[in-house]
Design a protein around this motif. Structure first.
Motif, PDB file in Angstrom:
ATOM      1  N   PRO A  83       0.789  -1.236   0.000  1.00 55.44           N
ATOM      2  CA  PRO A  83       0.000   0.000   0.000  1.00 55.44           C
ATOM      3  C   PRO A  83       0.821   1.286   0.000  1.00 55.44           C
ATOM      4  N   ILE A  84       2.116   1.211   0.334  1.00 58.57           N
ATOM      5  CA  ILE A  84       2.937   2.416   0.415  1.00 58.57           C
ATOM      6  C   ILE A  84       3.747   2.577  -0.870  1.00 58.57           C
ATOM      7  N   LEU A  85       3.611   3.737  -1.510  1.00 56.40           N
ATOM      8  CA  LEU A  85       4.355   4.023  -2.736  1.00 56.40           C
ATOM      9  C   LEU A  85       5.855   4.108  -2.464  1.00 56.40           C
ATOM     10  N   ASP A  86       6.641   3.693  -3.435  1.00 56.57           N
ATOM     11  CA  ASP A  86       8.096   3.796  -3.300  1.00 56.57           C
ATOM     12  C   ASP A  86       8.542   5.236  -3.103  1.00 56.57           C
ATOM     13  N   ASN A  87       7.835   6.195  -3.736  1.00 60.26           N
ATOM     14  CA  ASN A  87       8.230   7.601  -3.690  1.00 60.26           C
ATOM     15  C   ASN A  87       7.509   8.404  -2.613  1.00 60.26           C
ATOM     16  N   ALA A  88       6.787   7.745  -1.720  1.00 55.98           N
ATOM     17  CA  ALA A  88       6.072   8.470  -0.668  1.00 55.98           C
ATOM     18  C   ALA A  88       7.060   9.085   0.315  1.00 55.98           C
ATOM     19  N   ASP A  89       6.894  10.383   0.578  1.00 61.55           N
ATOM     20  CA  ASP A  89       7.697  11.044   1.605  1.00 61.55           C
ATOM     21  C   ASP A  89       7.093  10.810   2.983  1.00 61.55           C
ATOM     22  N   ALA A  90       5.762  10.703   3.022  1.00 60.56           N
ATOM     23  CA  ALA A  90       5.049  10.417   4.269  1.00 60.56           C
ATOM     24  C   ALA A  90       3.727   9.759   3.898  1.00 60.56           C
ATOM     25  N   TRP A  91       3.123   9.088   4.887  1.00 58.91           N
ATOM     26  CA  TRP A  91       1.865   8.397   4.631  1.00 58.91           C
ATOM     27  C   TRP A  91       1.054   8.318   5.922  1.00 58.91           C
ATOM     28  N   PRO A 127      11.568  22.045   1.211  1.00 59.37           N
ATOM     29  CA  PRO A 127      10.653  22.334   0.113  1.00 59.37           C
ATOM     30  C   PRO A 127      11.262  23.278  -0.921  1.00 59.37           C
ATOM     31  N   THR A 128      10.987  22.990  -2.163  1.00 58.57           N
ATOM     32  CA  THR A 128      11.348  23.879  -3.268  1.00 58.57           C
ATOM     33  C   THR A 128      10.100  24.103  -4.103  1.00 58.57           C
ATOM     34  N   ILE A 129      10.115  25.147  -4.895  1.00 61.60           N
ATOM     35  CA  ILE A 129       8.961  25.475  -5.736  1.00 61.60           C
ATOM     36  C   ILE A 129       9.389  25.365  -7.186  1.00 61.60           C
ATOM     37  N   ASN A 130       8.667  24.566  -7.955  1.00 60.84           N
ATOM     38  CA  ASN A 130       8.933  24.409  -9.375  1.00 60.84           C
ATOM     39  C   ASN A 130       7.610  24.570 -10.106  1.00 60.84           C
ATOM     40  N   ARG A 131       7.528  25.535 -10.995  1.00 62.46           N
ATOM     41  CA  ARG A 131       6.281  25.791 -11.711  1.00 62.46           C
ATOM     42  C   ARG A 131       5.862  24.597 -12.549  1.00 62.46           C
ATOM     43  N   GLY A 132       6.821  23.868 -13.101  1.00 63.81           N
ATOM     44  CA  GLY A 132       6.491  22.694 -13.899  1.00 63.81           C
ATOM     45  C   GLY A 132       5.778  21.638 -13.074  1.00 63.81           C
TER      46      GLY A 132
END
Length: 198
Positions: A83-91, A127-132
């Motif tokens: 149930p936990i994604l490989d790319n999850a930072d938190a769940w 955290p970073t901000i990316n418009r894409g």
């Protein structure tokens, strides 16, 4: 006993939810979390998420920065053994309880109260901000509304063309890969030809 959310839920926080289907595998879907005294989410129609919430009464909310995961969750059918994604930072493993139902534009919706019962943090990030990245998330919302009677396809196609341009100009490798996947799975409606750039 409930747990605290592993991240701040504010406004509408975009997440990915995994819910166990009848075969034991976990369906992956996009889910907007609405902040409030109780965190809620709304499902539209007879989605796998709704049916699994009704049957199981639980699911796993995933917080990830991976734009490709969002495209797959919002626009494809994807199932996982874990149930936990490989790319999850938190769940957060949540209990889901239906609190209100209604109909809008001919589609039935259900509001769910989500209560965390177990949480985990996999990665602490600056955290970073990316418009894409932001454009990928908005594009998945627009694409998921194509062919829905309550929405006009022409403005949605215009949004997709705009977001594609933003992603190509400002996104990184994962954002561009997400745009490529969007183009594979989304069929634009018939238009006057103005949006072929998508």
């Amino acid at each position: 006993m409930s747990e605290a959310w592993p991240v701040e839920v504010r406004g509408v926080t975009e997440s990915i939810v995994t819910t166990r289907g009848p075969g034991g595998r976990y369906n992956v879907a996009a889910l907007g979390l609405h902040a409030g005294e109780m965190v809620t989410a709304r499902t539209w129609g007879q989605t796998r998420t709704r049916v699994n919430f009704e049957r199981e009464g639980e699911g796993y909310i995933q917080f990830t920065r991976d734009p490709l995961d969002f495209v797959e969750a919002a626009l494809t059918i994807r199932e996982l053994d874990d149930p936990i994604l490989d790319n999850a930072d938190a769940w957060a493993h949540v209990e889901a309880e239906d609190s209100e139902t209604g109909t809008e534009g001919g589609t039935e919706w259900v509001d769910w109260q989500l209560t965390p019962v177990e949480t985990g943090t996999e990665n602490r990030v600056v955290p970073t901000i990316n418009r894409g990245h932001a454009a990928v998330i908005e594009a998945t919302v627009a694409a998921s509304r194509l062919d829905v009677p309550a929405y006009d396809d022409e403005p949605l196609a215009a949004r997709l063309a705009y977001f594609a341009d933003v992603i190509e100009r400002t996104g990184g490798d994962r954002e561009v890969a997400a745009l490529d996947r969007l183009r594979e799975v989304v069929e634009l409606p018939e238009t006057d030809g103005r949006f072929e750039s998508f």
